[in-house]
Design an enzyme around this catalytic site. Sequence first.
Site, PDB file in Angstrom:
ATOM      1  N   ARG A  88      15.052  16.251  -5.118  1.00  0.00           N
ATOM      2  CA  ARG A  88      14.819  15.693  -3.772  1.00  0.00           C
ATOM      3  C   ARG A  88      13.526  16.273  -3.212  1.00  0.00           C
ATOM      4  NH1 ARG A  88      16.992  18.244   0.186  1.00  0.00           N
ATOM      5  NH2 ARG A  88      19.075  18.419  -0.708  1.00  0.00           N
ATOM      6  N   TYR A 119       6.314  -6.685  10.588  1.00  0.00           N
ATOM      7  CA  TYR A 119       7.527  -6.936   9.808  1.00  0.00           C
ATOM      8  C   TYR A 119       8.769  -6.791  10.709  1.00  0.00           C
ATOM      9  CZ  TYR A 119      11.312  -6.042   6.523  1.00  0.00           C
ATOM     10  OH  TYR A 119      12.505  -6.081   5.861  1.00  0.00           O
ATOM     11  N   ASP A 131       0.137   0.246   8.644  1.00  0.00           N
ATOM     12  CA  ASP A 131       0.920  -0.262   7.512  1.00  0.00           C
ATOM     13  C   ASP A 131      -0.016  -1.160   6.698  1.00  0.00           C
ATOM     14  OD1 ASP A 131       2.542  -1.795   5.817  1.00  0.00           O
ATOM     15  OD2 ASP A 131       4.237  -1.736   7.185  1.00  0.00           O
ATOM     16  N   LYS A 180       5.956  -3.976  -2.793  1.00  0.00           N
ATOM     17  CA  LYS A 180       5.136  -5.181  -2.780  1.00  0.00           C
ATOM     18  C   LYS A 180       3.988  -5.067  -3.794  1.00  0.00           C
ATOM     19  CE  LYS A 180       8.118  -6.130   0.316  1.00  0.00           C
ATOM     20  NZ  LYS A 180       8.215  -5.317   1.485  1.00  0.00           N
TER      21      LYS A 180
END
Length: 380
Positions: free
Chosen positions: A46, A98, A170, A195
């Site tokens: 992690r 978005y 972004d 993406k």
Amino acid sequence: MKFETRAIHDGQMADSKTGAVIIPIYQTSTYRQEAIGKHRGYEYSRTGNPTRTALEEALASLEEGKYGLAFASGVAATNAVFSLFETGDHIVAGDDMYGGTYRLLERVFKKWGVSTSYADVDDLSSFKKAIRKNTKLIWIETPTNPLLKIIDIEGVSEIAHKHDIILAVDNTFASPYFQRPLLLGADIVVHSTTKYIAGHSDIIGGAIILKGEKLYTELKYYQNTAGAVPGPWDSWLALRGLKTLAVRMKAHAENALYLAKYLSKHNKVENVYYPGLDSASNYIVAKKQMSGFSGMLSFGLKGDRLAVDRFLAHLKLFTLAESLGGVESLISYPALMTHASMPRKERIKRGITDNLIRVSVGIENKSDLKNDLANSFKYV
Ligand code: P1T
């Protein structure tokens, strides 16, 4: 080194132990310690994993940043940025973004006392007007989802920094191949690596890239503490996609411009949104800050929702699906898909109308793509 070279080599040196040319998938949750606290830089996956480190270093290089942090999704990366703030703080965000980012701000952070005002992305001065004493962050996407509007990053950065406010961009729609916001004044870059970065519609992932150590330290701490990290397999797939980012982006942009031109002349199309059309209202700014216009476009179909349904039903190559940025062409209906979480009134006010169709133009043969659209228009 230039972008294409860095995409293939940065952070991805041959494995020092075996000589493997490709970074291995370090499928391990933990690492042996020779004595308490004596290890080789990794303790627990992690906190850090070598496959993820390679992805983080490659992304930092391509975005011209110093530090990269990979997350389990684009939304997890966005969430990490918003988590820098506390009750009473205020965010200014562009009003085209978005739907999931809007939902995070309105349904999660708002109830914790972090409020957001939305600035008109077509008017730089509206960002300035929206700033309050407690504004800590300006958040923009450019090109925006789904209307492909362009925001002047340098202009917003000037406004933000004059008021000591962090600017986050972004950069999902442009990808670092076409736009590098850190060079234009942004403090934070965010990606949905789902993406263009990964590029093959096979993973969900996110990333943050930074140039400053202070923000990096805070976000790295958050990444480990909240724990929304990608596994080594997904990190490896994102890295594999990254290697071909440059060639893919060129092909996406070429096909998108071709289809945007075709659509703008079609008598069943009301309007086309693509920043690379020289008739586009935002063409000048796009040309200034991007080296290409990427592969996303939207258009308004002449007709109602039933016309939209008929059009979508007859497509053979374009798949009706959420998401974007993969090699295959996808088509979506923002009103009920990506922006379904936005109340209708709010959505219409922002220009996401009931006849709006969004296209993620893939890298198939462009004539095949055009013919598929042409065939479906016959049924509208
Ligand atoms: O889906 P995820 O990897 O969590 O990324 C969220 C996200 C963040 N930023 C932008 C600009 C995005 O477009 C997205 C996700 N968008 C879609 C799934 C979509 O179809 O638009």
